[in-house]
Motif scaffolding. Sequence first.
Motif, PDB file in Angstrom:
ATOM      1  N   LEU A  95      -5.339  -9.769   2.083  1.00  0.00           N
ATOM      2  CA  LEU A  95      -6.358 -10.550   2.772  1.00  0.00           C
ATOM      3  C   LEU A  95      -7.678 -10.227   2.078  1.00  0.00           C
ATOM      4  CD1 LEU A  95      -7.193 -12.222   5.306  1.00  0.00           C
ATOM      5  CD2 LEU A  95      -7.439 -10.042   6.496  1.00  0.00           C
ATOM      6  N   HIS A  96      -8.230 -11.214   1.415  1.00  0.00           N
ATOM      7  CA  HIS A  96      -9.436 -10.949   0.622  1.00  0.00           C
ATOM      8  C   HIS A  96      -9.276  -9.700  -0.227  1.00  0.00           C
ATOM      9  CE1 HIS A  96     -11.707 -14.317   2.010  1.00  0.00           C
ATOM     10  NE2 HIS A  96     -11.092 -14.123   3.145  1.00  0.00           N
ATOM     11  N   GLU A  97      -8.212  -9.730  -0.991  1.00  0.00           N
ATOM     12  CA  GLU A  97      -7.960  -8.739  -2.041  1.00  0.00           C
ATOM     13  C   GLU A  97      -7.599  -7.348  -1.540  1.00  0.00           C
ATOM     14  OE1 GLU A  97     -11.307  -8.893  -4.718  1.00  0.00           O
ATOM     15  OE2 GLU A  97     -10.917 -10.986  -5.244  1.00  0.00           O
ATOM     16  N   ARG A  98      -7.459  -7.172  -0.228  1.00  0.00           N
ATOM     17  CA  ARG A  98      -7.085  -5.861   0.296  1.00  0.00           C
ATOM     18  C   ARG A  98      -5.986  -6.013   1.347  1.00  0.00           C
ATOM     19  NH1 ARG A  98     -10.064  -4.793  -3.285  1.00  0.00           N
ATOM     20  NH2 ARG A  98     -11.685  -3.199  -3.416  1.00  0.00           N
ATOM     21  N   VAL A  99      -5.228  -4.937   1.532  1.00  0.00           N
ATOM     22  CA  VAL A  99      -4.173  -4.931   2.544  1.00  0.00           C
ATOM     23  C   VAL A  99      -4.787  -4.871   3.943  1.00  0.00           C
ATOM     24  CG1 VAL A  99      -2.231  -3.591   3.465  1.00  0.00           C
ATOM     25  CG2 VAL A  99      -2.515  -3.845   0.996  1.00  0.00           C
ATOM     26  N   MET A 100      -5.849  -4.108   4.049  1.00  0.00           N
ATOM     27  CA  MET A 100      -6.438  -3.887   5.369  1.00  0.00           C
ATOM     28  C   MET A 100      -7.934  -3.638   5.222  1.00  0.00           C
ATOM     29  SD  MET A 100      -5.101  -1.036   8.090  1.00  0.00           S
ATOM     30  CE  MET A 100      -3.512  -1.778   8.444  1.00  0.00           C
ATOM     31  N   VAL A 141      -9.904  -3.629  12.832  1.00  0.00           N
ATOM     32  CA  VAL A 141      -8.980  -3.767  11.710  1.00  0.00           C
ATOM     33  C   VAL A 141      -8.736  -5.256  11.484  1.00  0.00           C
ATOM     34  CG1 VAL A 141      -6.636  -3.345  10.895  1.00  0.00           C
ATOM     35  CG2 VAL A 141      -7.834  -1.579  12.197  1.00  0.00           C
ATOM     36  N   ASP A 142      -9.015  -5.701  10.273  1.00  0.00           N
ATOM     37  CA  ASP A 142      -8.709  -7.074   9.859  1.00  0.00           C
ATOM     38  C   ASP A 142      -7.521  -7.013   8.922  1.00  0.00           C
ATOM     39  OD1 ASP A 142     -10.462  -8.804  11.010  1.00  0.00           O
ATOM     40  OD2 ASP A 142     -11.878  -8.864   9.343  1.00  0.00           O
ATOM     41  N   CYS A 143      -6.467  -7.727   9.227  1.00  0.00           N
ATOM     42  CA  CYS A 143      -5.315  -7.717   8.334  1.00  0.00           C
ATOM     43  C   CYS A 143      -4.459  -8.942   8.590  1.00  0.00           C
ATOM     44  CB  CYS A 143      -4.490  -6.443   8.514  1.00  0.00           C
ATOM     45  SG  CYS A 143      -3.784  -6.305  10.153  1.00  0.00           S
ATOM     46  N   GLN A 144      -3.458  -9.083   7.770  1.00  0.00           N
ATOM     47  CA  GLN A 144      -2.534 -10.217   7.906  1.00  0.00           C
ATOM     48  C   GLN A 144      -1.129  -9.688   7.681  1.00  0.00           C
ATOM     49  OE1 GLN A 144      -3.740 -13.628   5.687  1.00  0.00           O
ATOM     50  NE2 GLN A 144      -2.163 -14.914   6.589  1.00  0.00           N
ATOM     51  N   GLU A 213     -22.344 -11.110  -7.908  1.00  0.00           N
ATOM     52  CA  GLU A 213     -20.916 -11.120  -8.267  1.00  0.00           C
ATOM     53  C   GLU A 213     -20.083 -11.352  -7.013  1.00  0.00           C
ATOM     54  OE1 GLU A 213     -21.187  -7.183  -9.635  1.00  0.00           O
ATOM     55  OE2 GLU A 213     -22.318  -7.780 -11.415  1.00  0.00           O
ATOM     56  N   PRO A 214     -18.894 -11.937  -7.179  1.00  0.00           N
ATOM     57  CA  PRO A 214     -18.019 -12.071  -6.013  1.00  0.00           C
ATOM     58  C   PRO A 214     -17.663 -10.686  -5.469  1.00  0.00           C
ATOM     59  CG  PRO A 214     -17.160 -13.306  -7.898  1.00  0.00           C
ATOM     60  CD  PRO A 214     -18.294 -12.475  -8.405  1.00  0.00           C
ATOM     61  N   TYR A 215     -17.593 -10.595  -4.174  1.00  0.00           N
ATOM     62  CA  TYR A 215     -17.193  -9.347  -3.529  1.00  0.00           C
ATOM     63  C   TYR A 215     -15.984  -9.669  -2.646  1.00  0.00           C
ATOM     64  CZ  TYR A 215     -17.353  -5.572  -0.065  1.00  0.00           C
ATOM     65  OH  TYR A 215     -17.029  -4.547   0.778  1.00  0.00           O
TER      66      TYR A 215
END
Length: 281
Positions: A95-100, A141-144, A213-215
Motif C-alpha cells: 500500500l503506497h510502497e509499504r506493507v504497513m 495502522v494503514d494496511c491492505q 520528489e514523489p514520497y
Amino acid sequence: MFRSCVALIVLSLLGCGQQTTTPVTPSTDHSSHGGPTTPSGNHGGHMEISGMSGIAAPATFVIDAGGDNLKPGVPTKLQFHLERDGKTLREFDLLHERVMHLIVVRDALDEFQHLHPTVANDGQATIEIAFPTAGTYWLFVDCQAKGEEQQTIRYELRVTGDPPAAPELKANVPVVVTAGNVKTEVFAQQGEGEWQVTFSHRHPDGQAVTDLEPYLGAMGHLVVIGAGTGEYIHAHAETESATDGQVRFAAHIARPGIYKAWGQFQHQGQVFTIPAVLQVD
Ligand SMILES: [Cu+2]
C-alpha cells in the motif's frame, strides 16, 4: 496535472458516514497497560458496518510486547499483530510502497510520527519507537490485507508520567511553516463536501520549489485527525508533478470540528512534515 482518483480513507467513530469510512476497531486484548482504543466524543463506540459492501470485518490490533510501562523519550520495541476471528493477518498487499503504515499521534495532536513497521511472515509487526512525552497516544495502522480493501485500525497506548498540557488548537490557515530549507504556505478552502488543501513550497529566496520528489508513490501525503475524536483521514496529492511548487489535496471531512492536518513531502531525499489546523463548520 490533476488526477481525479483520490485515494482516501476516513475512519469515523460513528460508522458509515460515507463510502470510504472504516469503523474503528476496538482491540480485544486487555493484557496490556494501554488497552484498546476508547472512542471519545461519540455515541459509545457504536459500530455499524452493514451496507458497506466490499469491506471485510475490521481487524483487531493486538499488542504482543513493548506496550507496558512506556516512558517518555525512551526508544521501545513495539510488537503487535492484526487479527480477525482469532486468526493473525499474515499477508498484505503493498500500500503506497509499504506493507504497513503506522501513524502515531498524541491525543493532544501535538506529536506526530509516520513509521513503517517490519512485518514478518507470521504477521508479527515490529517497530522501534520513542514517544516524546507522557500522555495518551493514538496508533493508526494503514494496511491492505491480501485480497481485501485498505483498512485503518486504531489503538491507544499510554505513556507514563504527567502529560504536558494540550496546546490550544485554533484554526491557523493560511499559515507559513518552515521545515529545513523549504518555506511552505498552507491554504485550505471548504468546498462542497470536501476540503481543498494546498501546500505552496518555496525556497527562502521566494522561488518556487520545482524539484519536489514523489514520497511513497505520491507528490505528497496528507493526514487529517479530528481533535477529541480521533477521526482519521489520509489523502494523497491530486497533483502528479509539482513543478510550480504547489501540491493540492482533496480531503473529505464529514463532521464539524477542529482538525489538525500534516502534509508530508520529499525534497532532496529528505521527508518533511508541514502541520496546519483547520476549523470545519
Ligand atoms: Cu507510510
